[in-house]
Write an enzyme that holds these catalytic residues in place. Structure first.
Site, mmCIF file in Angstrom:
data_model
loop_
_atom_site.group_PDB
_atom_site.id
_atom_site.type_symbol
_atom_site.label_atom_id
_atom_site.label_comp_id
_atom_site.label_asym_id
_atom_site.label_seq_id
_atom_site.Cartn_x
_atom_site.Cartn_y
_atom_site.Cartn_z
ATOM 1 N N TRP A 386 67.641 -55.931 -62.555
ATOM 2 C CA TRP A 386 66.757 -55.232 -63.230
ATOM 3 C C TRP A 386 65.205 -55.689 -62.915
ATOM 4 C CZ3 TRP A 386 64.608 -56.776 -68.482
ATOM 5 C CH2 TRP A 386 64.720 -58.179 -68.652
ATOM 6 N N ASP A 387 65.269 -56.802 -62.281
ATOM 7 C CA ASP A 387 64.010 -57.393 -61.809
ATOM 8 C C ASP A 387 63.139 -56.128 -60.921
ATOM 9 O OD1 ASP A 387 65.769 -59.368 -61.891
ATOM 10 O OD2 ASP A 387 64.749 -60.912 -61.004
ATOM 11 N N GLU A 517 69.440 -64.295 -71.868
ATOM 12 C CA GLU A 517 71.045 -64.795 -71.655
ATOM 13 C C GLU A 517 71.238 -65.816 -72.262
ATOM 14 O OE1 GLU A 517 71.074 -64.833 -67.448
ATOM 15 O OE2 GLU A 517 70.639 -62.775 -67.186
ATOM 16 N N LYS A 629 66.201 -67.943 -73.656
ATOM 17 C CA LYS A 629 66.064 -68.141 -72.066
ATOM 18 C C LYS A 629 64.604 -67.617 -71.905
ATOM 19 C CE LYS A 629 68.058 -67.802 -67.516
ATOM 20 N NZ LYS A 629 69.085 -67.328 -66.785
ATOM 21 N N GLN A 630 64.416 -66.401 -72.146
ATOM 22 C CA GLN A 630 63.488 -65.416 -71.774
ATOM 23 C C GLN A 630 63.207 -64.364 -72.885
ATOM 24 O OE1 GLN A 630 66.506 -64.206 -69.132
ATOM 25 N NE2 GLN A 630 65.074 -62.674 -68.523
HETATM 26 C C1 BGC Z 1 67.414 -63.977 -65.378
HETATM 27 C C2 BGC Z 1 67.684 -62.474 -65.306
HETATM 28 C C3 BGC Z 1 67.121 -62.112 -63.783
HETATM 29 C C4 BGC Z 1 67.776 -63.020 -62.964
HETATM 30 C C5 BGC Z 1 67.355 -62.790 -61.519
HETATM 31 C C6 BGC Z 1 67.969 -64.810 -64.460
HETATM 32 O O1 BGC Z 1 67.444 -66.165 -64.378
HETATM 33 O O2 BGC Z 1 67.773 -64.453 -66.726
HETATM 34 O O3 BGC Z 1 66.865 -61.972 -66.427
HETATM 35 O O4 BGC Z 1 67.405 -60.657 -63.691
HETATM 36 O O5 BGC Z 1 67.629 -64.251 -63.107
HETATM 37 O O6 BGC Z 1 65.970 -62.821 -61.290
#
Ligand code: BGC
Length: 853
Positions: A386-387, A517, A629-630
């Protein structure tokens, strides 16, 4: 000093880079000293690519490397994912980007002495990535062991204008004495990153999910190798995926005296060695022209023809044309995309480097996705996430819409597989894979992968943004609408109605993972529900739009997908009834139905050597805490900002910010945007810096794996949406700026339906100038203005929004009594400070069954 160690009030830009080695320069990334110590990072910093082909910044002599890397977007090998414990519907096909034959090696011998950068006596050295020219160049003076000084100048470019083309030049001038020189220029199949000695230079010590899986077996099976005159072509096919590749190189020499050439071409190895006696002052110039073509089906022989055609064309056009075209392409790119920072040259340089990375990751992807690392490294296996939609596409939508369109069309091409995947997960509609190259789900860990159903809404969001910004109704009617319909169907089917006594009926979505996550498979994740609501409404609105405006397209749609009025009404009902949870006691949106029941992770007292958490704790340990995490809720506050009040945003930010680790680089930019909006201006700047220098300062310790493309896109968003205060949810672009203290101005561009406007924010006013197109209506803090080409419009600004010093009080909610009477007190897992040794001796032998001994 690192930004994180400085007081928040310090608004001077932080020094993440050694400025003697990497001096500030607004348009160029310059390195004045070679070091072997951080090769991985500099290989990423100085990588060149065009979104199709990427060359890491490996040194030409090919000797010392952290990771040799040559990547082609989408060119991958497949392998069977072996789950130790199988279950129905688990991802089956692993996909890993292939490290294709390396064309970067050009070895120099003077009097049989090799130039090896790591041990050479370098009188002077500089390496420059010029972001206006799109060329990486190196200029060094080498004193050979016998004392002869040799100037070596080289250039490397992957063409934006010609997708399949890369060019290298290598110039050698002896300054002191005549000597024999030999230049060995190679094309080497390293078999997925191994070096010539078949040893991997950087073995992984710990399992890091952010790296690529290692391909154990031979990947590229040789299919052809031939050499004729100065041209060599190698052809391969991937053993399992069947993808095909041809790589060709041709050399041109400019030298006024005699020289000879020895050519070798084997299955995995091709080289041409040029030998001459060079007199002092004479320059031997070698130009290496390279072409790569890849396919899923076309045989290598035909790809070889395509390489030949590319090289023939370059031969007839000449090399200087290629460099000029590169500059012209970039002039155009910067005229649409540049962001200028008044008053901070260091930040200016880093901003341009980040934007340049976006071009390098996507410009000529031409129908491929945008990989998490672009084409600069093998991190995340070359997968698309989804980035692209949430982090990279806003930039492209407003500056290079054709690139956004191509990336969205790639999602359309995988729609069939997404429909199949939805079926495998017992749903209607389509479910896009969490991570993929070829359209199949490649995430073996479903809890933090497939369960991120929000990917569907993220794609819908990007389509909506693109169509509203560009007016590309043709894309909407022919392709975009199918994605909107099929994703809306998935939500309508995944969710269900539930009546809670005293609380009416609401539409619930259970068993999903949000962007964060560190908490997985939950009910009613706020981000997911908010974005699903958007997705359902967006699909309904757009189907109705087709119905009203383009009946033909509408009837095609109904015959393709059988959409009915009743179904649309059902989507709207689900959207209106969507459960958006609210915790009265805390006055915040809980991240999910059970989130607030969990214990709060005590981040303040977590030792630095236990970060990032994902590398030190089993997922189950992390999952049972409130720790992020984010950004999750905070991201919803940004993407669907109109759905929340400023008070709610502030309360949510106050709650979530202190428990967000930022272990993902996708977090900081979002935290910066919302911090800016709610008034934490110093914190907004801090998060911005930490994102701006993610790779340049190697702040997450893994820049060596490749550029964090999502963060680079987020840097643009933090500038335009965060500090520029741009929002695009309504019918016209709106602005409510938050210029950081210490910046004189911030200037960025956005294009809306054929009009490009330059937006310059200063501390007391903002100015809009139409650079292209007829004009536009914009809104600044509630007032509408019509912009025309006639003259720029300046709007006075009464400050930069609310200003709150410092950061949210991390202890604000400590001691608060939850609705169930329990008290919030942060804590940590038991073994956070020291390992707990087992009490009993470990006796593997005795545990094993000896009956067969
Ligand atoms: C993040 C995801 C992201 C992926 C690729 C992961 O560490 O939690 O949101 O899509 O990295 O960049």
């Amino acid at each position: 000093m690192k930004a994180a160690q400085r007081p928040l009030g310090d608004t001077s830009s932080p020094e993440y880079l050694d400025r003697l080695r990497f001096p500030v320069d607004p348009w160029r990334l310059v390195e004045t000293e070679f070091s072997k110590d951080d090769l991985g990072v500099t290989e990423t910093m100085f990588a060149v690519g065009n979104g199709y082909l990427g060359l890491r910044g490996n040194v030409e002599d090919g000797h010392d490397a952290h990771a040799h890397g040559t990547f082609i977007n989408g060119f991958h090998e497949t392998w069977k994912i072996l789950h130790a414990e199988e279950a129905y519907g688990f991802a089956r096909t692993g996909q890993t980007i292939v490290n294709v034959p390396d064309p970067k090696i050009i070895r120099l011998y003077v009097n049989d002495e090799p130039l090896l950068l790591s041990i050479a006596d370098l009188v002077s050295y500089s390496r420059v990535l010029d972001m206006r020219d799109g060329v990486l160049s190196r200029d060094l003076l080498w004193r050979t062991p016998s004392g002869n000084r040799v100037r070596v100048r080289s250039k490397r470019m992957v063409s934006f204008a010609q997708r399949h083309l890369a060019v290298m030049t290598f110039e050698v001038t002896l300054l002191d004495e005549e000597a024999p020189i030999a230049i060995s220029s190679q094309l080497l199949n390293r078999q997925a990153g191994l070096d010539e000695y078949r040893a991997n230079p950087s073995p992984d010590v710990i399992a890091d999910p952010r790296k690529a899986e290692k391909l154990e077996k031979r990947v590229l099976e040789p299919r052809l190798h031939h050499a004729a005159d100065d041209r060599i072509v190698l052809g391969y096919q991937c053993a399992a995926s069947g993808m095909t590749l041809a790589a060709a190189m041709e050399h041109w020499v400019d030298f006024e005296d005699e020289y000879d050439v020895v050519t070798e071409a084997e299955e995995d190895y091709a080289k041409q060695v040029f030998r001459a006696r060079a007199k002092p002052g004479q320059t031997f110039t070698l130009t290496k022209v390279l072409s790569y073509h890849t396919s899923r089906v076309v045989p290598p022989r035909e790809l070889a023809d395509r390489c030949n055609r590319t090289l023939d064309r370059v031969r007839s056009e000449g090399i200087s044309t290629q460099f000029e075209d590169q500059r012209t392409w970039l002039e155009d790119f910067w005229s649409r995309s540049d962001v200028e920072i008044g008053g901070d040259e260091a930040v200016q340089q880093a901003v341009r480097w980040n934007l340049f990375q976006l071009a390098q990751a996507a410009a000529r992807g031409d129908g491929h996705g945008i990989a998490a690392k672009g084409v600069t490294g093998s991190g995340y296996g070359g997968h698309y996430f989804w980035d692209s939609e949430i982090y990279a596409l806003p930039f492209f939508t407003y500056t290079s819409p054709v690139i956004a369109r191509n990336a969205l069309r790639y999602r359309y091409r995988m729609l069939g597989m997404a429909e199949k995947r939805a079926g495998e997960l017992a749903q209607n509609g389509a479910l896009f894979p969490w991570r993929t190259i070829n359209g199949e789900e490649a995430s073996a860990y479903y809890a933090a992968g497939t369960a991120q159903y929000h990917i569907d809404a993220d794609i819908a969001y990007a389509i909506d943004k693109y169509v509203r910004a560009t007016g590309d109704d043709d894309f909407l009617a022919r392709e975009g609408i199918d994605i909107l319909v099929q994703t809306a169907r998935m939500w309508a089917d995944l969710g269900f109605w539930r009546k809670i006594p005293g609380d009416g009926e609401s539409f619930r979505i259970h068993g999903v993972t949000g962007p964060d996550e560190y908490t997985t498979v939950v009910n009613d994740n706020l981000y997911t529900n908010v974005m699903a609501r958007f997705n359902l409404r967006c699909a309904a609105q757009n189907v109705r739009k087709l119905q009203d405006r383009w009946p033909d397209q509408y009837s095609r749609l109904t015959s393709r997908l059988g959409v009915t009025d009743e179904e649309i009404a059902e989507w709207e009902r689900a959207a209106d009834g969507m459960a958006i949870l609210w915790d009265e006691q805390l006055g915040i949106h809980p991240q999910d139905a059970l989130f607030n029941e969990r214990e709060v992770w005590d981040l303040e007292n977590t030792p630095a050597d236990k970060r990032p958490l994902l590398l030190h704790f089993h997922p189950l340990v992390i999952y049972r805490f409130q720790v992020l995490k984010q950004a999750d809720v905070v991201l919803a506050l940004f993407l669907q900002g109109d759905e929340f009040t400023l008070e709610q945003k502030k309360a949510d930010f106050d709650y979530y910010d202190p428990i967000t680790t930022g272990d993902s680089t996708l977090s900081g930019v979002v935290q910066s945007i919302i911090a800016a909006e709610v008034g934490y201006h110093q914190l907004a700047q801090r998060y911005f810096w930490d994102s701006l220098y993610v790779d340049l300062g190697d702040l997450h310790g893994n820049a060596a794996d490749g550029v964090h493309v999502a963060s680079t896109g987020g840097v643009w968003s933090a500038l335009a949406y965060g500090f520029g205060g741009f929002r695009d949810q309504g019918d016209v672009p709106t602005f409510d700026p938050r210029l950081p203290e210490g910046w004189d101005s911030l200037t960025f561009r956005i294009a809306q339906r054929g009009t490009r406007v330059r937006v310059a924010v200063r501390q007391d006013e903002m100015t809009f100038t139409i650079e292209e197109g007829p004009g536009l209506t914009v809104e600044v803090r509630g007032h509408r203005f019509s912009l025309t080409q006639l003259q720029p419009l300046t709007v006075p600004l009464d400050g930069q929004g609310p200003r709150i010093a410092g950061a949210p009080d991390a202890t604000k909610f400590h001691g608060t009594v939850r609705a169930d009477g329990t008290v919030i007190r942060p804590s940590l897992p038991t073994n956070v400070n020291e390992e707990i040794p087992p009490t009993h001796e470990i006796r593997l032998d005795e545990v094993l069954d000896h009956t067969n001994d």
